[in-house]
Design an enzyme around this catalytic site. Structure first.
Site, short mmCIF file in Angstrom:
data_model
loop_
_atom_site.label_atom_id
_atom_site.label_comp_id
_atom_site.label_asym_id
_atom_site.label_seq_id
_atom_site.Cartn_x
_atom_site.Cartn_y
_atom_site.Cartn_z
N HIS A 132 21.35 65.68 98.44
CA HIS A 132 20.67 64.87 97.22
C HIS A 132 20.94 63.29 97.73
CE1 HIS A 132 22.04 68.59 94.92
NE2 HIS A 132 20.99 68.37 94.20
N ASP A 178 24.27 62.34 96.81
CA ASP A 178 25.56 62.82 97.71
C ASP A 178 25.73 61.96 98.76
OD1 ASP A 178 24.80 65.06 96.34
OD2 ASP A 178 23.76 66.09 97.72
#
Ligand code: XUL
Ligand code: CO
Length: 439
Positions: A100, A103
């Site tokens: 993501h 992240d």
């Protein structure tokens, strides 16, 4: 980088090996049905659990020991973490990773700042990809952690949050393209409802479809050729997630004219939360041309939530591989959307967890291929439906007869022909025989 000094590149040693830092089944170049295991399985490490998971739960804080991570939300820490991640991918010998946006890089105070942070880390990821040859299976945007998304992102009641989400996905698509991502995933993080009394479901689903169409349009505009995927999950965090299972997702895609652009990323623990087996979800998606990729994990039979455990059960991986061999997986992959338990807090546990998962899938692949080579299950299926190979069966299947014709056919017979056994217990026994046979 030398974040894992006790580990060198994990190698295949064969089923007899007792070395926990070796593969017993995953032999990347071994051919199965004429294709290497590496190309069949397309193993992927997910960044969020493996490099951002803290081990926290509703009852306590993080437990993970990650000596390379200074715990700060700085770009420098994110860049360093990215280099460590590539050391891990290389030592584990996986060809792909997935992330993501949030992240890989810290969220800034503004969207512009978040985008700049992302660009800085993407530069490092690109360099590491080129150096190592590890590729990006998919990118996605985290539109569920920040409080702004409390009512959802593409299904929010707040139009400015919707605009924010659109801008975030626009950037995530650009970044995924920049890194050569082969797919782009939408998991509907908070796209669902907690209570229907305050929800306009029709309007929310229309908005979601509009959002997906805009994503498709933008991908075309920038020349992003990756496959779009949506990820079914029935609940958690919302009481009801709109993408509740494969059937609901496919119905949504069809209703909103999105079937040509989207496939499904099917996750084991989501399937079980929906009250289905993983095999069911894969078969349902596959038979409609909608099987795109899988998130490989498993739940706990005793717990009713998304525990995201590493898969180790050969029976499960055999079932999965039977369906994947039938329909194919590329450009999708086997993504370990799984986390080590909070008690397994040492860096070495990350290796043990992935090695176990990779071996379970490699063994499942071999068992499934052996079953297919002998047509061991097909034989039962062929037999079971053999009455349909008759003249009558062919006429029904081709649409050449109607209710009246069928009545004229069956009426003079007085009753239908006798049924044959379904042989379920025998078939289950045969499956175990193949599990024993593959050594
Ligand atoms: C959540 C889940 C996500 C998606 C990516 O249950 O599976 O991690 O895979 O957003
Ligand atoms: Co997932």
């Amino acid at each position: 980088m030398n974040a894992f000094p006790d580990v060198s590149k994990i190698r295949y040693e064969g089923p007899q090996s007792e070395n926990p830092l070796a593969f017993r089944w995953y032999n990347p170049d071994e051919l199965v049905e004429g294709k290497s295991m590496k190309d069949h399985l397309r193993f992927t490490v997910c960044y969020w659990h493996t490099f951002r998971g803290t081990g926290s739960d509703p009852f306590g804080g993080g437990t993970m020991l990650r000596p390379w991570d200074d715990g700060s939300e700085s770009v420098a820490n994110a860049c360093n973490r990215a280099r460590v991640a590539f050391e891990f991918f290389e030592k584990l010998d996986v060809p792909y990773y997935a992330f993501h946006d949030r992240d890989i890089a810290p969220e800034g105070k503004t969207l512009a700042e978040s985008n700049a942070n992302l660009d800085a880390v993407v530069a490092v990821l690109k360099e590491e990809q080129q150096r190592s040859g590890v590729k990006l299976l998919w990118g996605t945007a985290n539109m569920f952690s920040n409080p702004r998304f409390m009512h959802g992102a593409a299904t929010t009641c707040n139009v400015e949050v919707y605009a924010y989400a659109a801008a975030q996905v626009k950037k995530a698509l650009e970044v995924t393209k920049e890194l050569g991502g082969e797919n782009y995933v939408f998991w509907g993080g908070r796209e669902g409802y907690q209570n229907l009394f305050n929800t306009d479901m029709k309007r929310e689903m229309d908005h979601l479809a509009r959002f997906f169409h805009m994503a498709v349009d933008y991908a075309k505009e920038i020349g992003f050729k990756g496959q779009f995927l949506i990820e079914p999950k029935p609940k958690e965090p919302t009481k009801h997630q709109y993408d509740s299972d494969a059937a609901a997702c496919l119905n949504f895609l069809r209703a909103y004219d999105l079937m040509d652009y989207f496939k499904l990323n099917i996750e084991t623990n989501h399937a079980t939360l929906a009250g289905h087996t993983m095999m069911h979800e894969l078969e349902y998606a596959g038979m409609q041309g909608g099987l795109g990729s899988i998130d490989a994990n498993t739940g706990d039979l005793m717990l009713g939530w998304d525990t995201d455990q590493f898969p180790t059960d050969y029976y499960l991986t055999t079932q999965i591989m039977l369906v994947l061999l039938k329909y194919g997986l590329a450009p999708g992959g086997v993504n370990f959307d799984a986390k080590v338990r909070r008690e397994s807090f040492e860096p070495l546990d990350l290796f043990y967890a992935h090695i176990g998962g990779m071996d379970a899938f490699a063994k499942g692949l071999k068992v499934a291929a052996a079953i297919r080579a002998d047509r061991a299950l097909d034989k039962f299926v062929d037999d079971r439906y053999s009455s349909w190979n008759s003249d009558l069966g062919r006429k029904i299947e081709s649409g050449a007869v109607n209710f009246k014709d069928l009545e004229s056919y069956i009426m003079p017979k007085g009753d239908s022909a006798k049924n044959a056994s379904g042989r379920q217990e025998l078939i289950e026994h045969v499956l175990n025989r193949y599990l024993d046979k593959v050594k």
